[in-house]
Design an enzyme around this catalytic site. Structure first.
Site, mmCIF file in Angstrom:
data_model
loop_
_atom_site.group_PDB
_atom_site.id
_atom_site.type_symbol
_atom_site.label_atom_id
_atom_site.label_comp_id
_atom_site.label_asym_id
_atom_site.label_seq_id
_atom_site.Cartn_x
_atom_site.Cartn_y
_atom_site.Cartn_z
ATOM 1 C CG ASP A 54 4.483 18.000 -43.310
ATOM 2 O OD1 ASP A 54 5.473 18.721 -43.089
ATOM 3 O OD2 ASP A 54 4.491 17.070 -44.137
ATOM 4 C CD GLU A 228 13.341 26.019 -49.347
ATOM 5 O OE1 GLU A 228 13.459 25.074 -50.147
ATOM 6 O OE2 GLU A 228 14.043 27.058 -49.420
ATOM 7 C CD GLU A 347 -13.217 5.099 -27.091
ATOM 8 O OE1 GLU A 347 -12.749 4.078 -27.641
ATOM 9 O OE2 GLU A 347 -14.351 5.122 -26.573
ATOM 10 C CD GLU A 349 -9.071 4.650 -29.333
ATOM 11 O OE1 GLU A 349 -10.162 4.957 -29.848
ATOM 12 O OE2 GLU A 349 -8.932 3.658 -28.577
ATOM 13 C CG ASP A 462 -12.952 -0.608 -27.728
ATOM 14 O OD1 ASP A 462 -12.428 0.379 -28.283
ATOM 15 O OD2 ASP A 462 -14.144 -0.919 -27.905
#
Length: 468
Positions: A54, A228, A347, A349, A462
C-alpha cells in the site's frame, strides 16, 4: 527493536533458525547470477528485508518519502501491526526510517494497520490510516500528526476521525487550499477537511459510483462498477485524477478523471493490468524532479503473495492528452536520478538492494544495518567516485568477534576495492570506526558491501563514507 524480534538473540550471538524468505532470497540470487551474468540491475521491489504494501509517496524538500504498510512474515491474512517510512533523493537508493507509527499509537485501536497516506500542511505531517476500533469492532479512519516526515507520529484526536466501517483513506489539498479526504470499500466516501486537517464540517458523503464514472463490472450484481478500493486523488495540469484498485479478485489499477475534486468522473481505463503474484494492488502517483512515477505492490519477493506483498515503482510519461499509459511491472524499476555521493556520510540503511540483512533502531535514535551473517551484503547504486577514492570508513559495533567488510564494485563478486577488519567492540551498540585503503574506485559504480566472518551474527554497521 529489530524488524523481526527474537528475544534473547543478542545474548549468545548465535543465529536462530534461518528464515525461509532469506533462504529463498539467497537461492534466487544464485539463480539470477547463473542466468544473467554481469551487474544486477533488478532493484524492484525497492525494499527487500521486510514485506511492504500500500505505497503512499510524498514529495517534500527534495526527497520522496514513501509510507507503506508492513505485512508480517508468513502471513495468511492481512496481518499488519505498524506502518513504515522510507525516503530517497534518487528513486533507487532508499533509506529505511523504521516504524514511527503503529497500532499502539492509537489507544482506541485493536487491529489492522492498513493502507494510509501522509500529507504536509501547517508545517506538520498528517497520516490518515484505517484501523479497527476496539469499542465497535468497525474499521475507522484515524489521523496521526508529526513535526517531521519521519515522525514520531502521535494520535491527533484520541478517537476516530471518521467511521463508516470502510478503509483506504487518501487525502488531497486543492489549489484553493481546500483539503478533501476520500476513502472506501465498497463505497467511495469523502469529506471536506477543515484547515486544521483533523476535523470537518457536516457528515461524510458518498461519491456516486456510476458506470460512466468508474467503468462496468460484470458478474457481480451488487457492484456494478469497477471501483473496488485504494483511491488515490491528485490534480495535474488542471485535471483531477482518481486512480483506484479495480475489480476483485485479482485487482487491476484503473483511473477516472474529472473537472473538479468531486466529479463528475469519467472512466479512462487501465493503468496497470492484473499481474504480479498478489491478488490486491494499490496505487500511488507523484511527479518528482521532472519525472512521473507510479508506485504499486506485488508478490515478487521470495515467499511473497497476496498477504506478503512488496512495493515497487515505475517511471512513466503522460500522453499528450494527459491520459495515463498502460504501465507494466518490471524488475528494473525506475532509473536513477543523478548519482550518489560516496564522499559524504551515507547511512548504512540506505540501500538499493540487499541480501540477508535486517535493520534496527540504534541507541542514539537512528537506525543501523544488523543481524549480519557471513555472506550477507548491501548494494548502493550509482556512486560517483570521480578521480578516485583513497579510503573507506564505517561505523561498526559487535558483541561477538566481528568480521570483515569487503568493498566490491558492480557486483558481489566484482573488483575488490578494499577490505576492512571489524573487531569486537563489547556490545551491539558500542560504536567505533574502522578504515581501510581503497584502490580502483574511480568513475561511477554500484558499490557492494559484502560481509564475511565466522558463524552467528558478526557486527552492525551504522554509516559509511569514502575519502577522496
Amino acid at each position: 527493536m529489530a524488524t523481526f524480534p527474537r528475544p534473547g538473540r543478542r545474548v549468545s550471538g548465535a543465529r536462530p533458525a534461518p528464515r525461509f524468505r532469506a533462504l529463498l532470497a539467497v537461492l534466487g540470487l544464485a539463480l539470477l547470477v547463473l542466468v544473467a551474468p554481469g551487474p544486477a540491475r533488478a532493484d524492484n521491489p525497492i525494499v527487500q528485508h521486510v514485506y511492504t504494501a500500500d505505497p503512499a509517496p510524498l514529495v517534500y524538500n527534495g526527497r520522496v518519502y514513501l509510507y507503506t504498510g508492513h505485512d508480517e512474515d508468513n502471513s495468511t491474512y492481512f496481518t499488519m501491526k505498524d506502518w513504515r517510512v522510507w525516503s530517497s533523493a534518487d528513486m533507487v537508493n532508499w533509506t529505511d526510517h523504521g516504524s514511527p507509527l503503529s497500532l499502539s499509537t492509537f489507544s482506541w485501536a485493536s487491529a489492522n494497520a492498513w493502507a494510509g497516506q501522509v500529507v504536509q500542511r501547517n508545517n506538520k505531517f498528517y497520516w490518515y490510516v484505517p484501523v479497527t476500533a476496539r469499542a465497535t469492532g468497525r474499521m475507522s479512519i484515524g489521523v496521526a500528526v508529526a513535526d517531521s516526515p519521519t515522525g514520531p507520529f502521535r494520535d491527533a484526536l484520541g478517537r476516530p476521525l471518521a467511521d463508516t466501517n470502510e478503509i483506504d483513506p487518501t487525502v488531497f489539498i486543492d489549489d484553493d487550499g481546500q483539503a478533501y479526504l476520500y476513502w472506501g470499500n465498497p463505497n467511495l466516501w469523502y469529506v471536506k477537511l477543515n484547515p486544521d486537517m483533523i476535523s470537518y464540517a457536516g457528515s461524510p458523503a458518498k461519491i456516486p459510483l456510476t458506470t460512466a464514472g468508474f467503468g462496468t463490472r460484470t458478474g457481480d450484481a451488487n457492484r456494478p462498477t469497477l471501483y473496488e478500493e485504494g483511491p488515490w486523488v491528485y490534480k495535474r495540469n488542471g485535471l483531477y485524477y482518481l486512480v483506484f484498485a479495480a475489480k476483485c479478485c485479482s485487482e487491476f489499477i484503473a483511473y477516472s478523471t474529472a473537472p473538479g475534486p468531486l466529479g463528475p468522473w469519467t472512466y479512462r481505463g487501465t493503468v496497470m493490468p492484473t499481474q504480479g503474484g498478489s491478488f490486491t494492488n494499490h496505487p500511488g502517483v507523484i511527479d518528482f524532479q521532472g519525472g512521473s512515477y507510479f508506485f504499486y505492490h506485488n508478490g515478487a519477493l521470495p515467499g511473497g503473495g497476496g498477504y506478503t506483498r512488496s512495493v515497487a515503482v515505475e517511471k512513466f510519461s503522460y500522453r499528450s492528452d494527459n491520459t495515463i499509459p498502460t504501465i507494466t511491472m518490471t524488475t528494473a524499476g525506475a532509473p536513477q536520478i543523478g548519482t550518489l555521493d560516496p564522499f559524504v556520510r551515507q547511512e548504512a540503511e540506505t540501500i538499493a538492494y540487499e541480501s540477508g540483512i535486517e535493520t534496527e533502531s540504534t541507541s542514539t535514535g537512528g537506525r543501523d544495518v544488523g543481524f549480519i551473517d557471513n555472506g550477507d551484503w548491501i548494494k548502493v547504486r550509482g556512486a560517483a567516485f570521480g578521480a578516485g577514492a583513497r579510503t573507506f570508513t564505517a561505523a561498526v559495533a559487535s558483541a561477538a568477534g566481528g568480521g570483515k567488510i569487503e568493498v566490491r564494485l558492480d557486483s558481489t563478486t566484482g573488483q575488490l576495492a578494499g577490505t576492512c577488519t571489524v573487531g569486537g567492540t563489547g556490545g551491539w551498540q558500542n560504536w567505533t570506526t574502522t578504515s581501510c585503503p581503497v584502490t580502483g574506485a574511480s568513475g561511477t559504480h554500484d558499490v557492494y558491501l559484502r560481509f564475511t566472518g565466522g558463524s552467528g551474527y558478526l557486527f552492525n554497521v551504522d554509516w559509511w563514507q569514502f575519502t577522496a
